[in-house]
Design an enzyme around this catalytic site. Sequence first.
Site, PDB file in Angstrom:
ATOM      1  N   LYS A  53       1.684  -0.595 -13.076  1.00  0.00           N
ATOM      2  CA  LYS A  53       1.924  -0.866 -11.527  1.00  0.00           C
ATOM      3  C   LYS A  53       1.207  -1.189 -11.618  1.00  0.00           C
ATOM      4  O   LYS A  53       2.051  -2.061 -10.355  1.00  0.00           O
ATOM      5  CB  LYS A  53       1.291   1.248 -11.693  1.00  0.00           C
ATOM      6  CG  LYS A  53       2.394   1.785 -11.914  1.00  0.00           C
ATOM      7  CD  LYS A  53       1.718   3.247 -12.049  1.00  0.00           C
ATOM      8  CE  LYS A  53       2.881   4.908 -12.634  1.00  0.00           C
ATOM      9  NZ  LYS A  53       2.035   5.756 -11.821  1.00  0.00           N
ATOM     10  N   GLN A  97      -3.061   9.178 -11.130  1.00  0.00           N
ATOM     11  CA  GLN A  97      -2.743   9.005 -12.022  1.00  0.00           C
ATOM     12  C   GLN A  97      -2.806  10.109 -13.553  1.00  0.00           C
ATOM     13  O   GLN A  97      -3.647  10.981 -13.239  1.00  0.00           O
ATOM     14  CB  GLN A  97      -2.736   7.820 -13.506  1.00  0.00           C
ATOM     15  CG  GLN A  97      -2.066   8.152 -14.668  1.00  0.00           C
ATOM     16  CD  GLN A  97      -0.242   7.885 -13.873  1.00  0.00           C
ATOM     17  OE1 GLN A  97      -0.143   6.579 -13.194  1.00  0.00           O
ATOM     18  NE2 GLN A  97       0.843   8.047 -14.174  1.00  0.00           N
ATOM     19  N   ASP A 120       2.560   8.140  -3.597  1.00  0.00           N
ATOM     20  CA  ASP A 120       3.359   9.482  -4.945  1.00  0.00           C
ATOM     21  C   ASP A 120       4.018  10.477  -4.056  1.00  0.00           C
ATOM     22  O   ASP A 120       5.046  10.943  -4.343  1.00  0.00           O
ATOM     23  CB  ASP A 120       2.100   9.915  -5.401  1.00  0.00           C
ATOM     24  CG  ASP A 120       1.513   9.724  -6.842  1.00  0.00           C
ATOM     25  OD1 ASP A 120       2.973   8.615  -6.967  1.00  0.00           O
ATOM     26  OD2 ASP A 120       0.896   9.626  -7.572  1.00  0.00           O
TER      27      ASP A 120
END
Length: 283
Positions: A53, A97, A120
């Site tokens: 990422k 995460q 997200d």
Amino acid sequence: MSASIIDGKALSDTVKADVATRVLALKERGVTPGLAVVLVGEDPASQVYVRNKAAACEKAGLHSRVIRLAGDITEASLLETVRELNADNAIHGILVQLPLPRHMNAARVIETIAANKDVDGFHISNAGLLMTGQPLFRPCTPYGVMKMLESEQVSLWGAEAVVVGASNIVGKPMAMLMLAAGATVTLCNSKTRDLAAQTRRADVLVVATGKPGMVTGDMIKPGATVIDVGINRTEQGKLVGDVDFESASKIAGRITPVPGGVGPMTIAMLLVNTLEAAERSVN
Ligand code: GUN
């Protein structure tokens, strides 16, 4: 018949090139889009994802900040880090995460992220906006799947769409996005009776179960579009999806490979979400 392969890598390159162009335009207005990725603990798969990422951000001209925290820190300490990022004007997107260590309440951590930085799309406010047809951030994996279907000109209007796997990260938002696009959606879970009877009705079949090879060719309607969200590593170290590619590709009309299918699209859409958060911050 042999299915055509949907090339997620090529499409993700196109999306990322578009992001890079828009990043340049934003930089001319004095703003560099910034993504903070928080990694708690040492999970090897998560470390790879986080590294990928950050690398994708740098390549597209976004600023990325990776914050690595020890696996035994308190939840309160993680929440403090998130609050600092919420208040940081150089950061437009925040991603914690998952999975988090077991002593932490992931829902509480996600709800602490500012909804307008929740790239997200996991915050209840963003989940609610998606459910009511006013999405702010679409979760990256289902968003990437929608881009793939659009690029392949697979129409969802009136189509039978079946999603296998009902997670908050993939299955549920996937169902909402396809419903909004006009599909009749069936959302299956691990208790579904006669799964094959459901999957065989699908014009578009999305599989996100984390179980390698669980959908086989005999469960697929001839000519269907099959999207495999799974990324599993076999004992031999090979990456495989949740769909048995060998048998499925003989029956499906279109199919995504693993690797090189949905995976690269997830990262590309994370960049899109971060860029758009930064664009909204100046508009
Ligand atoms: N773990 C697996 N997939 C994801 C994702 O899309 N976002 C975050 N934050 N964690 C994940």
